[in-house]
Design an enzyme around this catalytic site. Sequence first.
Site, PDB file in Angstrom:
ATOM      1  N   SER A  39       1.077  -1.151  -0.001  1.00 21.13           N
ATOM      2  CA  SER A  39      -0.313  -0.083  -0.063  1.00 21.13           C
ATOM      3  C   SER A  39       0.810   1.257  -0.113  1.00 21.13           C
ATOM      4  O   SER A  39       1.710   1.554   0.824  1.00 21.13           O
ATOM      5  CB  SER A  39      -0.869   0.128   1.352  1.00 21.13           C
ATOM      6  OG  SER A  39      -1.504   1.313   1.437  1.00 21.13           O
ATOM      7  N   HIS A  60      -1.031  -1.045  -4.423  1.00 19.21           N
ATOM      8  CA  HIS A  60      -2.437  -0.779  -3.719  1.00 19.21           C
ATOM      9  C   HIS A  60      -2.471   0.798  -3.394  1.00 19.21           C
ATOM     10  O   HIS A  60      -1.606   1.190  -2.861  1.00 19.21           O
ATOM     11  CB  HIS A  60      -2.724  -1.493  -2.569  1.00 19.21           C
ATOM     12  CG  HIS A  60      -3.981  -1.575  -1.515  1.00 19.21           C
ATOM     13  ND1 HIS A  60      -4.863  -2.016  -2.047  1.00 19.21           N
ATOM     14  CD2 HIS A  60      -4.300  -0.500  -0.704  1.00 19.21           C
ATOM     15  CE1 HIS A  60      -6.026  -1.655  -1.361  1.00 19.21           C
ATOM     16  NE2 HIS A  60      -5.604  -0.749  -0.379  1.00 19.21           N
ATOM     17  N   ASP A 110      -4.712   3.969  -2.074  1.00 16.56           N
ATOM     18  CA  ASP A 110      -5.552   4.202  -1.205  1.00 16.56           C
ATOM     19  C   ASP A 110      -6.328   5.555  -1.438  1.00 16.56           C
ATOM     20  O   ASP A 110      -5.444   6.877  -1.481  1.00 16.56           O
ATOM     21  CB  ASP A 110      -5.325   3.984   0.057  1.00 16.56           C
ATOM     22  CG  ASP A 110      -5.107   2.813   0.572  1.00 16.56           C
ATOM     23  OD1 ASP A 110      -6.077   1.841   0.798  1.00 16.56           O
ATOM     24  OD2 ASP A 110      -3.888   2.509   0.909  1.00 16.56           O
ATOM     25  N   MET A 161      -8.760   8.738  -0.660  1.00 17.27           N
ATOM     26  CA  MET A 161      -9.654   9.073   0.622  1.00 17.27           C
ATOM     27  C   MET A 161      -9.999  10.265   0.386  1.00 17.27           C
ATOM     28  O   MET A 161      -9.141  11.179  -0.331  1.00 17.27           O
ATOM     29  CB  MET A 161      -8.729   8.864   1.900  1.00 17.27           C
ATOM     30  CG  MET A 161      -8.208   7.833   2.244  1.00 17.27           C
ATOM     31  SD  MET A 161      -7.360   7.643   3.885  1.00 17.27           S
ATOM     32  CE  MET A 161      -6.595   6.092   3.794  1.00 17.27           C
ATOM     33  N   HIS A 202      -8.211   1.485  -4.147  1.00 17.21           N
ATOM     34  CA  HIS A 202      -9.142   1.229  -2.985  1.00 17.21           C
ATOM     35  C   HIS A 202      -9.872   2.539  -2.851  1.00 17.21           C
ATOM     36  O   HIS A 202      -9.120   3.567  -2.195  1.00 17.21           O
ATOM     37  CB  HIS A 202      -8.383   0.579  -1.793  1.00 17.21           C
ATOM     38  CG  HIS A 202      -9.017   0.686  -0.637  1.00 17.21           C
ATOM     39  ND1 HIS A 202      -8.735   0.383   0.535  1.00 17.21           N
ATOM     40  CD2 HIS A 202     -10.623   0.649  -0.611  1.00 17.21           C
ATOM     41  CE1 HIS A 202      -9.602   0.174   1.531  1.00 17.21           C
ATOM     42  NE2 HIS A 202     -10.853   0.286   0.960  1.00 17.21           N
ATOM     43  N   MET A 245     -11.932   4.873  -1.181  1.00 17.52           N
ATOM     44  CA  MET A 245     -12.610   5.094   0.259  1.00 17.52           C
ATOM     45  C   MET A 245     -13.153   6.756   0.256  1.00 17.52           C
ATOM     46  O   MET A 245     -12.661   7.556   0.799  1.00 17.52           O
ATOM     47  CB  MET A 245     -11.506   5.354   1.552  1.00 17.52           C
ATOM     48  CG  MET A 245     -11.189   3.769   1.895  1.00 17.52           C
ATOM     49  SD  MET A 245      -9.660   3.632   2.848  1.00 17.52           S
ATOM     50  CE  MET A 245      -8.594   3.710   1.533  1.00 17.52           C
ATOM     51  N   MET A 279     -11.913  -5.246   5.148  1.00 19.79           N
ATOM     52  CA  MET A 279     -11.264  -4.515   5.911  1.00 19.79           C
ATOM     53  C   MET A 279     -10.876  -4.884   7.440  1.00 19.79           C
ATOM     54  O   MET A 279     -11.861  -5.426   7.870  1.00 19.79           O
ATOM     55  CB  MET A 279     -12.076  -3.128   6.012  1.00 19.79           C
ATOM     56  CG  MET A 279     -11.859  -2.155   4.734  1.00 19.79           C
ATOM     57  SD  MET A 279     -10.399  -1.544   4.148  1.00 19.79           S
ATOM     58  CE  MET A 279      -9.475  -0.752   5.583  1.00 19.79           C
ATOM     59  N   GLY A 310      -9.085   4.338   6.669  1.00 16.53           N
ATOM     60  CA  GLY A 310      -8.728   5.918   6.969  1.00 16.53           C
ATOM     61  C   GLY A 310      -7.015   6.202   6.914  1.00 16.53           C
ATOM     62  O   GLY A 310      -6.808   7.165   6.880  1.00 16.53           O
ATOM     63  N   ASP A 360      -6.934  -6.177   4.250  1.00 16.90           N
ATOM     64  CA  ASP A 360      -6.481  -4.736   4.080  1.00 16.90           C
ATOM     65  C   ASP A 360      -6.379  -4.187   5.522  1.00 16.90           C
ATOM     66  O   ASP A 360      -7.379  -3.907   6.244  1.00 16.90           O
ATOM     67  CB  ASP A 360      -7.118  -3.979   3.218  1.00 16.90           C
ATOM     68  CG  ASP A 360      -6.535  -2.534   3.042  1.00 16.90           C
ATOM     69  OD1 ASP A 360      -5.384  -2.242   3.739  1.00 16.90           O
ATOM     70  OD2 ASP A 360      -6.926  -1.510   2.444  1.00 16.90           O
ATOM     71  N   GLY A 361      -5.042  -4.074   6.146  1.00 20.43           N
ATOM     72  CA  GLY A 361      -5.305  -3.499   7.270  1.00 20.43           C
ATOM     73  C   GLY A 361      -4.454  -4.241   8.698  1.00 20.43           C
ATOM     74  O   GLY A 361      -5.105  -5.576   8.810  1.00 20.43           O
ATOM     75  N   GLY A 362      -3.448  -3.967   9.074  1.00 20.40           N
ATOM     76  CA  GLY A 362      -2.607  -4.353  10.190  1.00 20.40           C
ATOM     77  C   GLY A 362      -1.956  -5.789   9.712  1.00 20.40           C
ATOM     78  O   GLY A 362      -2.160  -6.499  11.023  1.00 20.40           O
ATOM     79  N   GLY A 406       0.996  -1.716   4.286  1.00 20.43           N
ATOM     80  CA  GLY A 406       1.495  -0.490   4.050  1.00 20.43           C
ATOM     81  C   GLY A 406       2.478  -0.492   4.885  1.00 20.43           C
ATOM     82  O   GLY A 406       3.885  -0.407   4.636  1.00 20.43           O
ATOM     83  N   SER A 407       2.334  -0.307   6.241  1.00 18.71           N
ATOM     84  CA  SER A 407       3.668  -0.175   7.215  1.00 18.71           C
ATOM     85  C   SER A 407       4.368  -0.931   7.258  1.00 18.71           C
ATOM     86  O   SER A 407       5.644  -0.703   7.484  1.00 18.71           O
ATOM     87  CB  SER A 407       3.047   0.337   8.482  1.00 18.71           C
ATOM     88  OG  SER A 407       1.736  -0.516   9.073  1.00 18.71           O
TER      89      SER A 407
HETATM   90  C1  DX5 Z   1      -6.157   1.831   5.414  1.00 19.23           C
HETATM   91  C2  DX5 Z   1      -5.991   1.438   3.861  1.00 19.23           C
HETATM   92  C3  DX5 Z   1      -4.856   0.625   3.904  1.00 19.23           C
HETATM   93  C4  DX5 Z   1      -3.701   0.698   4.764  1.00 19.23           C
HETATM   94  C5  DX5 Z   1      -2.890  -0.174   5.415  1.00 19.23           C
HETATM   95  O1  DX5 Z   1      -7.279   2.631   5.428  1.00 19.23           O
HETATM   96  O2  DX5 Z   1      -7.038   0.886   3.420  1.00 19.23           O
HETATM   97  O3  DX5 Z   1      -4.566   0.083   2.596  1.00 19.23           O
HETATM   98  O4  DX5 Z   1      -2.258   1.509   3.814  1.00 19.23           O
HETATM   99  O5  DX5 Z   1      -1.810  -0.043   6.146  1.00 19.23           O
HETATM  100  P1  DX5 Z   1      -1.310  -1.125   7.122  1.00 19.23           P
HETATM  101  O6  DX5 Z   1      -0.876  -2.148   6.341  1.00 19.23           O
HETATM  102  O7  DX5 Z   1      -0.218  -0.127   7.789  1.00 19.23           O
HETATM  103  O8  DX5 Z   1      -2.243  -1.522   8.006  1.00 19.23           O
HETATM  104 ZN    ZN Z   2      -6.535   0.041   1.407  1.00 16.85          ZN
END
Ligand code: DX5
Ligand code: ZN
Length: 216
Positions: A7, A32, A34, A36, A65, A67, A136, A141, A174-176, A196-197
Site C-alpha cells: 500500500s 495498492h 488508497d 481518501m 481502493h 474510500m 477491511m 482511513g 487490508d489493514g494491520g 502498508g506500514s
Molecule cells: C487503510 C488503508 C490501507 C492501509 C493499510 O484505510 O486501506 O490500505 O494502507 O496500512 P497498514 O498495512 O499499515 O495497516
Molecule cells: Zn487500502
Amino acid sequence: MIKLAPSLLSADFARIGEQIAAVEEAGAEYLHVDVMDGHFVPAITWGPKVVADLRHLSRLPLDCHLMIAHPEEQVDAFRQAGAAIITFHVEATSHAQGLLTHIRESGAKAGVALCPQTPVAMLEDLIDDCDLVLVMSVNPGRGGQAFIPRAMEKLREARALIDRRNSRCELEVDGGVGEQNVREVVAAGADVIVMGSAVFNGGDPGGKLRRLRALL
Ligand code: DX5
Ligand code: ZN
C-alpha cells in the site's frame, strides 16, 4: 498463488519512483492505491492525476481502493487514469450491483470492500458481479493500525461464500497485516494481501517484501 499488494499510503512520495521500483523488483503483484476524500474517511490522499502519473512509473496493476463517498461519480475518472482494479465500499453507494457491472464494462476489475461492521452476508447478492472482495481488518482511513481480530473469521466466511458460489473472485485483506499474522490471514483464505506500514516503514521496502513473502 498469493499476491502481495504493497500500500503506497505508507510510502515516501518524495521518492515514490524509487520505492515502487524496489517493491516491483522484489516481486509485488499489485500496487495498492488508497484514495481518501475527507468525507467517507477523514483523511484526503490523492485523485486520478496521481494515479495517471503512477501508471507511468510501473507496469504493475494499480489496485485502487476508493474510500470515498459517491464512488459512482468518480470511477470513470479512475478508470481513465489507468486503474486496473477499482474497489469501492458497499457502505458508500446505494446501487452496488450496478456499479460493479459498470466498472466491469469499463474494462477494469470490479471490487467491493467491507468495513469492519459490515457483515459478509452483504456479499450474497454481489459476489457474481465481483472480481475482488476486500475485507477491511481495520477501520479505513489510515495506516499502521492494529488488526481487528474478528476480521479473521470474516475472511473464513468470505472464503466459504466464494468457494460455495464457484466464484473466481479474489479475496483481499487490508489493514494491520505484517510478519506477525501474514500466515494466519492466508490460512483464513485471503489471496491478496495488502501491507502498508509492514513494507514501507523504516526503509528497505524491497527487503521487507521479500522477507514477508518468505514467511508464506
Ligand atoms: C487503510 C488503508 C490501507 C492501509 C493499510 O484505510 O486501506 O490500505 O494502507 O496500512 P497498514 O498495512 O499499515 O495497516
Ligand atoms: Zn487500502
